[in-house]
Write an enzyme that holds these catalytic residues in place. Structure first.
Site, short mmCIF file in Angstrom:
data_model
loop_
_atom_site.label_atom_id
_atom_site.label_comp_id
_atom_site.label_asym_id
_atom_site.label_seq_id
_atom_site.Cartn_x
_atom_site.Cartn_y
_atom_site.Cartn_z
N ASP A 1 0.87 -1.18 0.00
CA ASP A 1 0.00 0.00 0.00
C ASP A 1 0.91 1.24 0.00
O ASP A 1 2.14 1.12 -0.18
CB ASP A 1 -1.00 -0.03 1.17
CG ASP A 1 -0.37 0.24 2.52
OD1 ASP A 1 0.88 0.37 2.61
OD2 ASP A 1 -1.12 0.31 3.52
N CYS B 1 3.23 -2.90 4.03
CA CYS B 1 2.39 -1.74 4.33
C CYS B 1 3.16 -0.89 5.34
O CYS B 1 4.38 -1.04 5.46
CB CYS B 1 1.00 -2.15 4.81
SG CYS B 1 0.94 -3.17 6.30
N THR C 1 3.17 -0.89 8.65
CA THR C 1 3.71 -1.72 9.73
C THR C 1 3.92 -3.18 9.34
O THR C 1 4.60 -3.91 10.06
CB THR C 1 2.71 -1.73 10.91
OG1 THR C 1 1.46 -2.26 10.42
CG2 THR C 1 2.49 -0.34 11.48
N HIS D 1 11.11 -23.10 10.39
CA HIS D 1 10.14 -23.69 11.32
C HIS D 1 8.71 -23.65 10.80
O HIS D 1 7.95 -24.60 11.01
CB HIS D 1 10.17 -22.95 12.66
CG HIS D 1 11.46 -23.11 13.40
ND1 HIS D 1 11.61 -22.73 14.73
CD2 HIS D 1 12.67 -23.58 13.02
CE1 HIS D 1 12.85 -22.97 15.12
NE2 HIS D 1 13.52 -23.48 14.11
N HIS E 1 8.23 -29.71 13.27
CA HIS E 1 7.75 -28.51 12.58
C HIS E 1 6.68 -28.86 11.56
O HIS E 1 5.68 -28.14 11.42
CB HIS E 1 8.92 -27.78 11.92
CG HIS E 1 9.90 -27.24 12.91
ND1 HIS E 1 9.52 -26.48 14.00
CD2 HIS E 1 11.25 -27.38 13.00
CE1 HIS E 1 10.59 -26.16 14.70
NE2 HIS E 1 11.65 -26.70 14.12
#
Ligand code: RB5
Length: 145
Positions: free
Chosen positions: A8, A65, A67, A98, A134
């Site tokens: 964004d 974006c 964050t 993992h 995993h």
């Protein structure tokens, strides 16, 4: 590697840096935008990239974006997508080994270009460990149990 990338307005500048880096490295990069700093919804590129990863038309997705949070929440709504919000190189490596994460999300307002490119490089080049514990945990993720 076939990589689809989206952002964004909060991730636009970092996305451009990553597109240039991956192209120089010889990756097949599909850029779904955004293509400038105009405000837009992170949901749309997140869904487009996540659906492409789910469909297998690309091997990995990268979403940026402000964050990385909105991108990760949205992308993780698509079954089969394991989107990891990463801000450090240790996590970039661990989430591949993992979690076999197939989408990387980052914050363009959080990270500088130097650490972001190291994260991208590490994340793309680290294989899933394949370890039974995993694989079992991923199977639980995929089956929501
Ligand atoms: C846009 O201002 C910002 O909210 C968005 O880029 C992202 O950080 C949301 O999680």
């Amino acid at each position: 590697m076939k990589v689809m990338i989206g952002a964004d307005h909060g991730g636009y500048t970092l996305k451009q840096t990553i597109v240039d880096f991956l192209t120089e490295q010889g990756h097949d990069v599909q850029d779904v935008g955004t293509h400038d700093n105009t405000a837009c919804d992170y949901n749309d590129p997140a869904t487009e990239v996540a659906n492409a990863v789910r469909a297998g038309t690309v091997e990995r997705g990268i979403l940026i974006c402000g964050t990385g949070v909105g991108m990760s929440i949205q992308a993780n709504k698509i079954p089969g997508v394991r989107a990891a919000l990463v801000s450090d190189v240790y996590t970039a490596e661990a989430t591949r080994a993992h979690n076999d994460s197939n989408v990387l999300t980052m914050g363009g307002r959080v990270l500088g270009a130097g650490v972001a490119l190291k994260i991208v490089e590490t994340w793309l080049n680290t294989p899933f460990s394949g370890e039974v514990r995993h694989a079992r945990r991923i199977e639980k993720l995929e089956n929501n149990r």
